[in-house]
Design an enzyme around this catalytic site. Structure first.
Site, PDB file in Angstrom:
ATOM      1  CE1 TYR A  67      -3.142  -2.932   0.216  1.00 23.99           C
ATOM      2  CE2 TYR A  67      -3.545  -2.442   2.526  1.00 23.99           C
ATOM      3  CZ  TYR A  67      -3.795  -3.203   1.400  1.00 23.99           C
ATOM      4  OH  TYR A  67      -4.708  -4.234   1.470  1.00 23.99           O
ATOM      5  CB  SER A 109     -14.190  -4.025  -1.242  1.00 27.12           C
ATOM      6  OG  SER A 109     -14.781  -3.055  -2.067  1.00 27.12           O
ATOM      7  N   PRO A 110     -16.463  -4.203   1.730  1.00 29.87           N
ATOM      8  CG  PRO A 110     -16.858  -3.665   3.970  1.00 29.87           C
ATOM      9  CD  PRO A 110     -15.744  -3.873   2.980  1.00 29.87           C
ATOM     10  CB  ALA A 158     -19.234  -2.518  -3.783  1.00 24.78           C
TER      11      ALA A 158
END
Length: 338
Positions: A54, A206-207, A209
């Site tokens: 990252y 990414s719950p 999205a």
């Protein structure tokens, strides 16, 4: 905040996990990043997820700085290894022993800690014998540099192979970190059953999205300024699969469902993934402290069966379920400069 065991391990994590992919060291200035981390701590979040890749290692440094002064034993710090870092030379990537052993030392230095609670293989490395990778992970665990190991975006078969070796090496293989949301359910058919059988818990990324499930992207309307969909540093590419009128229109139908249970659409999305009993935690990101505060509102929420049904009916056939999508997104090999 509610807390859950990570799979069948003895490690307990906050069910809302703070992650700094695409934010710290990149989209968000350090002062703002620190404010978000402190907001997470204030909300009861104890689990923090990052990775060496990252912002090409900068995100780990920012997180390590932001957590200074906290009682280390009260935190769960998670990081990952696989993707290229540094000058991206031929041994600066993958899960070969050299890269793994050097990467854990770099991560610990940047995070300003003697150990991480969970060290994860960020992808499966098809070019390195799995036994080599798992022996390296075993040495890291046995040296005290990590307490547990996990993986990210591995298929069910790969997870089974890793678990078998971990058992032989007597190291705790406890987690899987896949993408999972109302719109992206590719783990449900194979990965979740395998993980449940083996005692692994999901820490899902990414719950929301990448922001699509907040409802802020409206068909036919300009993209919100400063949103993920306008981010040229990688965010726009990641969100592109959802940026079509069919998906966005279906998402708008979730608004009355969220209102029915007194949640924002973001909270509904996070609460939805937490209904899966194999999910131990949902990773949220933030560029502002108030986003952390909002998303934490999903902790402890139990959605009635009729709400879960209404969500399925609203989204219909735009939901992606094919387990082969995990394999499709996997690196086919490591590029080696000549």
């Amino acid at each position: 905040m509610d807390y859950r065991h990570l799979g069948r391990s003895g490690l307990v994590i906050s069910e809302i996990v703070y992650g700094n992919w695409l934010t710290h060291g990149s989209q968000v200035e350090n002062d703002a990043a620190t404010a978000c981390v402190h907001a997470a701590l204030d909300a009861g979040i104890t689990t923090f997820d990052t990775a060496d890749v990252y912002a090409n290692t900068a995100a780990e440094t920012v997180l390590g700085d932001a957590l200074q002064g906290q009682r280390r034993e009260s935190l769960e710090i998670l990081t990952k290894v696989y993707w290229p870092t540094g000058p991206k030379g031929h041994n600066d990537t993958g899960l070969g022993r050299k890269h793994v052993m050097e990467s854990i030392d770099g991560s610990l230095k940047r995070l300003r800690t003697d150990y991480v609670d969970l060290y994860q293989a960020h992808r499966f490395d098809v070019t390195t014998p799995l036994e080599e990778t798992m022996v390296a992970f075993a040495d890291i665990v046995h040296s005290g540099k990590a307490h547990y190991i996990g993986v990210s975006e591995w298929t069910a078969d790969q997870i089974r192979q890793g678990a078998e070796l971990a058992k032989e090496l007597k190291i705790p293989f406890v987690s899987s970190q896949p993408q999972y949301s109302m719109l992206w359910r590719v783990i449900e058919e194979e990965v979740v059953p395998a993980s449940d059988e083996l005692g692994l818990g999901q820490i899902v990324w990414s719950p929301i999205a990448q922001g699509v499930l907040t409802g802020k992207y409206v068909p036919g309307q300009p993209l919100p300024e400063g949103s993920r969909a306008t981010d040229s540093k990688g965010g726009a590419d990641m969100i592109s699969r959802f940026m079509n009128d069919d998906v966005l229109g279906r998402v708008q139908q979730l608004k009355p469902v969220a209102e029915q249970v007194g949640l924002s659409m973001a909270q509904l999305a996070v609460a939805w993934v937490l209904q899966n009993p194999n999910v131990s935690g949902a990773i949220i990101g933030a560029s502002r402290p108030e986003q952390v505060t909002e998303n934490v509102g999903a902790a402890g929420v139990e959605l009635p069966a009729e709400v879960m049904t209404a969500i399925d009916e609203a989204l219909g056939d735009v939901v992606v379920r094919d387990p082969a999508k995990t394999l499709e997104g996997m690196p086919k090999g490591r590029s080696v400069a000549s």
